[in-house]
Design an enzyme around this catalytic site. Sequence first.
Site, short mmCIF file in Angstrom:
data_model
loop_
_atom_site.label_atom_id
_atom_site.label_comp_id
_atom_site.label_asym_id
_atom_site.label_seq_id
_atom_site.Cartn_x
_atom_site.Cartn_y
_atom_site.Cartn_z
N GLU A 155 -119.11 -54.48 8.65
CA GLU A 155 -118.15 -54.02 7.65
C GLU A 155 -118.39 -52.53 7.45
O GLU A 155 -119.48 -52.03 7.72
CB GLU A 155 -118.33 -54.77 6.34
CG GLU A 155 -119.43 -54.23 5.42
CD GLU A 155 -120.83 -54.32 5.99
OE1 GLU A 155 -121.67 -53.44 5.67
OE2 GLU A 155 -121.12 -55.26 6.75
N SER A 213 -127.33 -38.00 2.08
CA SER A 213 -127.22 -39.17 2.95
C SER A 213 -126.23 -39.00 4.09
O SER A 213 -126.30 -39.72 5.09
CB SER A 213 -126.84 -40.40 2.13
OG SER A 213 -125.63 -40.18 1.43
N LYS A 261 -126.98 -43.96 8.13
CA LYS A 261 -126.65 -45.30 8.63
C LYS A 261 -127.27 -45.58 10.00
O LYS A 261 -127.59 -46.72 10.33
CB LYS A 261 -125.13 -45.48 8.71
CG LYS A 261 -124.42 -45.48 7.36
CD LYS A 261 -124.82 -46.65 6.50
CE LYS A 261 -124.02 -46.72 5.21
NZ LYS A 261 -124.42 -47.87 4.36
#
Length: 393
Positions: A109, A376, A87
């Site tokens: 969000e 990830s 992210k």
Amino acid sequence: MTKDRTRFGQYGGQYVPEILMPALEELEREYGKARKDPGFRQELGEYMRNYGGRPTPLYFARRLTEKCGGAKIYLKREDLCHGGAHKFNNVMGQALLCKRMGKSRIIAETGAGQHGTATAMAAAVLGLRAEIYMGSEDIARQEMNVFRMKLMGAKVHPVDSGSRTLKDALNEAFRDWAASVESTYYMLGTAAGPHPYPAMVRDFQSVIGREARRQLLNREGKLPDLLVACVGGGSNAIGTFHPFLGDKDVAFLGAEAAGEGLSTGRHSASISGGRVGVLHGCKSYLLQDADGMISETHSVAAGLDYPGVGPEHSLLKDIGRAEYVGVTDREALYAFRTLSEVEGIIPALESSHAVYAGMQRAKEMSKDQVVVITVSGRGDKDLDTVIGLMGAR
């Protein structure tokens, strides 16, 4: 007829209230300028290297490869990026864009909390104000990430409507943005939503695939035969796949959250079990009932618990460029435990879906072939969930 810049085939678009159109147009214009600006690229590169810890390693998982008995398995270690997930890549780029646009307030969000954590980090280091919307169900599942966000100065807004998960957090964030559009930057966390977000997020996340390409060529002298990544909204997957789109011998495999099984309806596999519709400003594959109402979703991984997918993934599915498979909660937990035991790497539950799909596919491949699995995120955030599910307390 000219190609619609806002779409990937029939997918994508800008299905938003008129009040948001000027903001989207401004964002597209400013991003277009920033991506061509050497100063912006240099500043982002410096944060990527010196703050984010890039490049992340491409690790040959020898013992996992031996266990599977087929293709060589490499892991792209996004879990080692600052904050513990991919992210950071997108958030750092968007945060610098926000500052360039002269906006001091960011809203975002989050589901698993990794995007919220990355947003809080970037806001802290750039001196911006961050407010995060998160479903109360996900807050209960991800207490550690909620604390991390607050520790870094972000305000967390619990969302108690609907299923109290990522979809509902997105709804509230969009409502906030519509009411404060002139002063607020919306930091969308995945490669979905209205244009230009899908393409912009993909561009920032493509650092994953660009690095993996260079690293594997250095290690093996060849491109991978298969790339594997988990798919919720799809940002880490499209970031992994996109730099290889023109390499027809490189196959793509997306692992969706099949929850308790596709046949049960208790899942979040939008491509495997959905049909085309519109949600959160964009046309793509969605989970919906016969009347077009968005379905309730389920996944053991909060970050995959979303009823839609990015528009570029929808197109890749339709044209047969990528394959998407469902991985159940039980299978993801098996991969979570297996990677921990044989490699000492604890993956996020989201990433565990990709690990399982990659392991299964590697078993069917020859030993001279190469599979790259994008891990990830790291699994620290999921330990309480897994302890409960495995009865290990």
